[in-house]
Motif scaffolding. Structure first.
Motif, PDB file in Angstrom:
ATOM      1  N   ARG A  32      47.481  31.981  36.671  1.00 42.28           N
ATOM      2  CA  ARG A  32      46.525  32.588  35.744  1.00 42.28           C
ATOM      3  C   ARG A  32      46.528  34.098  35.921  1.00 42.28           C
ATOM      4  NH1 ARG A  32      42.509  31.532  32.401  1.00 42.28           N
ATOM      5  NH2 ARG A  32      42.852  29.288  32.656  1.00 42.28           N
ATOM      6  N   VAL A  33      46.441  34.784  34.762  1.00 34.91           N
ATOM      7  CA  VAL A  33      46.292  36.235  34.706  1.00 34.91           C
ATOM      8  C   VAL A  33      44.908  36.529  34.150  1.00 34.91           C
ATOM      9  CG1 VAL A  33      47.145  38.384  33.705  1.00 34.91           C
ATOM     10  CG2 VAL A  33      48.762  36.601  34.384  1.00 34.91           C
ATOM     11  N   VAL A  34      44.143  37.386  34.830  1.00 31.83           N
ATOM     12  CA  VAL A  34      42.769  37.700  34.437  1.00 31.83           C
ATOM     13  C   VAL A  34      42.671  39.182  34.104  1.00 31.83           C
ATOM     14  CG1 VAL A  34      40.367  37.773  35.181  1.00 31.83           C
ATOM     15  CG2 VAL A  34      41.813  35.838  35.835  1.00 31.83           C
ATOM     16  N   ASP A  35      42.085  39.466  32.917  1.00 33.30           N
ATOM     17  CA  ASP A  35      41.800  40.838  32.508  1.00 33.30           C
ATOM     18  C   ASP A  35      40.280  41.013  32.546  1.00 33.30           C
ATOM     19  OD1 ASP A  35      41.612  43.335  31.469  1.00 33.30           O
ATOM     20  OD2 ASP A  35      42.600  42.887  29.561  1.00 33.30           O
ATOM     21  N   SER A  36      39.782  41.799  33.472  1.00 35.88           N
ATOM     22  CA  SER A  36      38.336  41.940  33.641  1.00 35.88           C
ATOM     23  C   SER A  36      37.668  42.564  32.413  1.00 35.88           C
ATOM     24  CB  SER A  36      38.038  42.796  34.879  1.00 35.88           C
ATOM     25  OG  SER A  36      38.642  44.083  34.763  1.00 35.88           O
ATOM     26  N   GLN A  37      38.365  43.355  31.652  1.00 34.62           N
ATOM     27  CA  GLN A  37      37.788  43.971  30.466  1.00 34.62           C
ATOM     28  C   GLN A  37      37.415  42.935  29.409  1.00 34.62           C
ATOM     29  OE1 GLN A  37      40.454  46.954  28.986  1.00 34.62           O
ATOM     30  NE2 GLN A  37      40.281  48.253  30.811  1.00 34.62           N
ATOM     31  N   LEU A  38      38.125  41.839  29.384  1.00 36.53           N
ATOM     32  CA  LEU A  38      37.808  40.807  28.394  1.00 36.53           C
ATOM     33  C   LEU A  38      36.424  40.217  28.634  1.00 36.53           C
ATOM     34  CD1 LEU A  38      41.249  38.965  28.146  1.00 36.53           C
ATOM     35  CD2 LEU A  38      40.309  40.697  26.615  1.00 36.53           C
ATOM     36  N   GLY A  39      36.009  40.140  29.881  1.00 35.60           N
ATOM     37  CA  GLY A  39      34.672  39.635  30.177  1.00 35.60           C
ATOM     38  C   GLY A  39      33.584  40.537  29.630  1.00 35.60           C
ATOM     39  N   TYR A  40      33.805  41.843  29.779  1.00 41.75           N
ATOM     40  CA  TYR A  40      32.833  42.792  29.237  1.00 41.75           C
ATOM     41  C   TYR A  40      32.808  42.736  27.709  1.00 41.75           C
ATOM     42  CZ  TYR A  40      33.012  44.621  33.994  1.00 41.75           C
ATOM     43  OH  TYR A  40      32.960  44.754  35.356  1.00 41.75           O
ATOM     44  N   GLN A  41      33.964  42.626  27.101  1.00 43.04           N
ATOM     45  CA  GLN A  41      34.007  42.543  25.644  1.00 43.04           C
ATOM     46  C   GLN A  41      33.325  41.287  25.139  1.00 43.04           C
ATOM     47  OE1 GLN A  41      38.049  42.922  24.307  1.00 43.04           O
ATOM     48  NE2 GLN A  41      38.341  44.951  25.239  1.00 43.04           N
TER      49      GLN A  41
END
Length: 355
Positions: free
Chosen positions: A94-103
């Motif tokens: 899995r690849v996680v982009d922390s910015q997606l959570g904020y969006q």
């Protein structure tokens, strides 16, 4: 003086006798060995011989599937390593982009605000409709309230769809095996930053084949169905056929795939010794029983039209056919070969007959 002359004559007589004896021994040494013609006779004929050419070969698969990162972020997990077997559709990382959570949180807040505005607009529409029905408001006021309520509901739907889109992008962080096979490479450690299109793992795909790099000169001679011989590390020889020839030339070489039954697929990418049938040529093929080896030299027994048979040294090579050899030199087409008695020839010459 008489004694001297007689002694001299005796010396010349002895010298002549020794010279004749030496000459006789030389003639005997140079004369070919005579062999009894008791075995079956074979007339040497030219035959079509495969022209085997050594080529570079590698154990491979039909295809290789690559697992790539689809979003930028951090590789938080990778559950496979080289040599593991995976199934199609299996999650391997899995690849996680922390910015997606904020969006996603921002769009969720927008959806909540739009929902509150929609509730207020719906309440205003209800009051306006009541007053319109009682003759207080005109129809234009009712239509205005209906439009405001519809716009508020549209804003709610838009905010929710945006939140779903962010969730879908985050879902693309899952690394899924595109095919069933064995993992060849998985050398990106967990915790690394990755970019879209970066290869995380490589997986074999399709059946195991022998990939050949052929010289450009063989491009017109090798075709699907051409024979291939492979010698493995344990010395065993396997045969197969060309399955596909790629229609391109790169660096003076043509790539082809061969199907070889029983090929070991434990090490994909392993190099093996291989030969490919690059056409045919004329050659002299005889059964191996007609050739005997004496002190490291191969001999055949030739029966001339007149006279006794003689042992002739020849140069031989494997014929690629069980129980037969190819004669490269020493005899010609039309010569008659006699099969020697293996026991008698071996005992007389100290050699052994070929099996």
């Amino acid at each position: 003086m008489r004694i001297t002359m007689r002694g001299t004559a005796l010396i010349f007589a002895l010298s002549g006798s020794l010279a004749l004896a030496a000459c006789g021994d030389s003639e005997v040494a140079q004369a070919p060995a005579k062999t009894a013609t008791s075995g079956p006779v074979l007339v040497v004929r030219q035959a079509e011989v495969p022209n085997w050419t050594a080529v570079s070969a590698e154990v491979a698969t039909v295809d290789q599937a690559q697992v790539m990162a689809r979003i930028p972020g951090i590789l938080t997990a990778l559950s496979v390593k080289e040599g593991d077997y995976v199934k199609r559709g299996q999650a391997i990382g899995r690849v996680v982009d922390s910015q997606l959570g904020y969006q996603s949180g921002a769009y969720g807040a927008q959806a909540a605000a739009a929902q509150a505005q929609a509730a207020q607009a719906q309440a205003e529409l209800s009051r306006t409709r009541y007053l319109y029905e009682n003759g207080v408001y005109a129809k234009a006021r009712l239509e205005q309230a209906q439009a405001a309520a519809s716009a508020a509901q549209a804003q709610v739907r838009a905010a929710r769809e945006q939140q779903k889109a962010v969730g879908a992008v985050a879902g693309q962080g899952a690394l899924i095996a595109p095919a069933s096979g064995r993992v060849l490479a998985a050398d990106v450690p967990a915790g690394s930053a990755v970019a879209p299109g970066m290869v995380i793992a490589t997986i074999t795909s399709g059946p195991v084949v022998l990939r050949l790099d052929l010289p450009e000169s063989l491009a017109a001679k090798v075709h699907p169905g051409s024979a291939v011989r492979v010698t493995t590390d344990d010395g065993a020889e396997r045969t197969g056929t060309i399955a596909r020839v790629y229609p391109s030339v790169a660096a003076g070489q043509v790539r082809a795939d061969a199907d070889v039954p029983g090929l070991d697929a434990a090490l994909i990418g392993r190099r093996v010794a291989a030969q490919v049938d690059g056409g045919s040529r004329k050659g002299l093929i005889v059964p191996a029983g007609y050739v005997v080896t004496r002190f490291g030299v191969d001999y055949v027994t030739v029966q001339p039209k007149q006279g006794a048979a003689a042992a002739v040294p020849v140069q031989t090579a494997p014929a690629g056919e069980a129980g037969k050899v190819e004669i490269l030199s020493g005899v010609s087409a039309g010569d008659r070969l006699v099969k020697p008695a293996a026991g008698a020839n071996a005992g007389a010459s100290g050699g052994t007959a070929r099996k």
